[in-house]
Design a protein around this motif. Structure first.
Motif, mmCIF file in Angstrom:
data_model
loop_
_atom_site.group_PDB
_atom_site.id
_atom_site.type_symbol
_atom_site.label_atom_id
_atom_site.label_comp_id
_atom_site.label_asym_id
_atom_site.label_seq_id
_atom_site.Cartn_x
_atom_site.Cartn_y
_atom_site.Cartn_z
ATOM 1 N N LYS A 14 5.025 -1.740 -2.093
ATOM 2 C CA LYS A 14 4.420 -1.386 -3.392
ATOM 3 C C LYS A 14 5.323 -0.438 -4.174
ATOM 4 O O LYS A 14 5.555 -0.625 -5.356
ATOM 5 N N GLY A 33 -0.071 8.049 -3.647
ATOM 6 C CA GLY A 33 0.594 8.647 -2.482
ATOM 7 C C GLY A 33 1.596 9.714 -2.925
ATOM 8 O O GLY A 33 1.604 10.833 -2.413
ATOM 9 N N LEU A 36 -0.208 12.759 -4.318
ATOM 10 C CA LEU A 36 -0.808 13.588 -3.252
ATOM 11 C C LEU A 36 0.268 14.386 -2.517
ATOM 12 O O LEU A 36 0.082 15.574 -2.220
ATOM 13 N N LEU A 54 -3.389 14.380 4.855
ATOM 14 C CA LEU A 54 -2.459 13.360 4.384
ATOM 15 C C LEU A 54 -1.734 12.624 5.504
ATOM 16 O O LEU A 54 -1.469 11.432 5.395
ATOM 17 N N PHE A 86 -3.739 2.670 -5.750
ATOM 18 C CA PHE A 86 -5.065 2.942 -6.303
ATOM 19 C C PHE A 86 -5.516 1.727 -7.098
ATOM 20 O O PHE A 86 -4.739 1.237 -7.915
ATOM 21 N N ARG A 162 9.190 9.650 6.148
ATOM 22 C CA ARG A 162 7.861 10.180 5.832
ATOM 23 C C ARG A 162 7.101 10.504 7.108
ATOM 24 O O ARG A 162 7.213 9.795 8.101
#
Ligand code: AMP
Length: 216
Positions: A14, A33, A36, A54, A86, A162
């Protein structure tokens, strides 16, 4: 041109597709993401709340997501936009529907990036991310490897892994996707908004397929 909502399992691409499209067509790229992760760094009350949740792989409470989304989403009627990450559950779909109705906005498509569990897991375990410009790379996929090992092609920053790109958290993220997000595909299908793109390892070929959907 149409606005875009991406729905996909974790690590389907994405973020990569959003970045390619926003660079080429000047879309406003809204990634919940990324928002946040940025809000977490502030270390204020909200940041602390986000931090503990998270890296769990589960969805954050809707109220927190709406809070970080608030400023961006109010401006979407002025610009072409991509929503990346979203909505992710049916309540978020209704929240968005309400907003679109208020803004009289119907010019959008929902693109589902279709990928199976094993391929998505492999992509998550090879993913490297630029903490500055958020561009994603994959150390195992030739077409998306950084040109210089561990350095961002665009800004030269040191790439990071990540915290949620590990096997254990990936399983939870995928499970969360199946339980909470997959069902919203039906909603968009019934409303004739849904298109499907099969994920492959060549972002440029995926871009071409998306461009066909956008009729550009
Ligand atoms: P992403 O960068 O899209 O993979 O999102 C990373 C993490 O942020 C997810 O695993 C969730 O914990 C959280 N997150 C992102 N978007 C949402 C959302 N729309 N609703 C709830 N949690 C979210």
């Amino acid at each position: 041109m149409k606005n875009i909502i991406f729905i996909a399992p974790p690590a389907a691409g994405k973020g990569t597709m959003s970045k390619l499209l926003s660079d080429k067509y000047n879309y406003l790229h809204i990634s919940t993401g990324d928002l946040l992760r940025k809000a977490k760094e502030k270390n204020d009350e909200l940041g602390k709340q986000i931090e503990s949740l998270l890296n769990s792989g589960k969805l954050l409470p809707d109220e927190i997501v709406y809070k970080v989304l608030d400023n961006c989403i109010k401006n979407i009627h002025n610009k072409l936009f991509i929503l990346d990450g979203f909505p992710r559950n049916i309540d978020q779909v209704y929240y968005l529907e309400k907003l679109f109705k208020e803004l009289n906005l119907n010019n959008y498509i929902v693109i589902y990036l279709d990928i199976d569990y094993d391929k998505a897991m492999a992509r998550a375990l090879g993913r490297l991310t630029c903490p500055i410009c958020n561009k994603n790379y994959n150390k195992y996929i030739k077409s998306t490897k950084p040109k210089v090992e561990n350095k961002c092609d665009i800004c030269g920053s040191q790439l990071i892994i990540r915290n949620d790109d590990n096997e254990e958290t990936f399983k939870i993220r995928y499970d969360t996707y199946i339980k909470e997000t997959a069902s919203i595909l039906n909603y968009y299908k019934e409303n004739n908004k849904l298109s499907v793109i099969i994920v492959n390892d060549n972002p440029q070929s995926m871009l071409k397929e998306i461009e066909k959907l956008l009729e550009v």
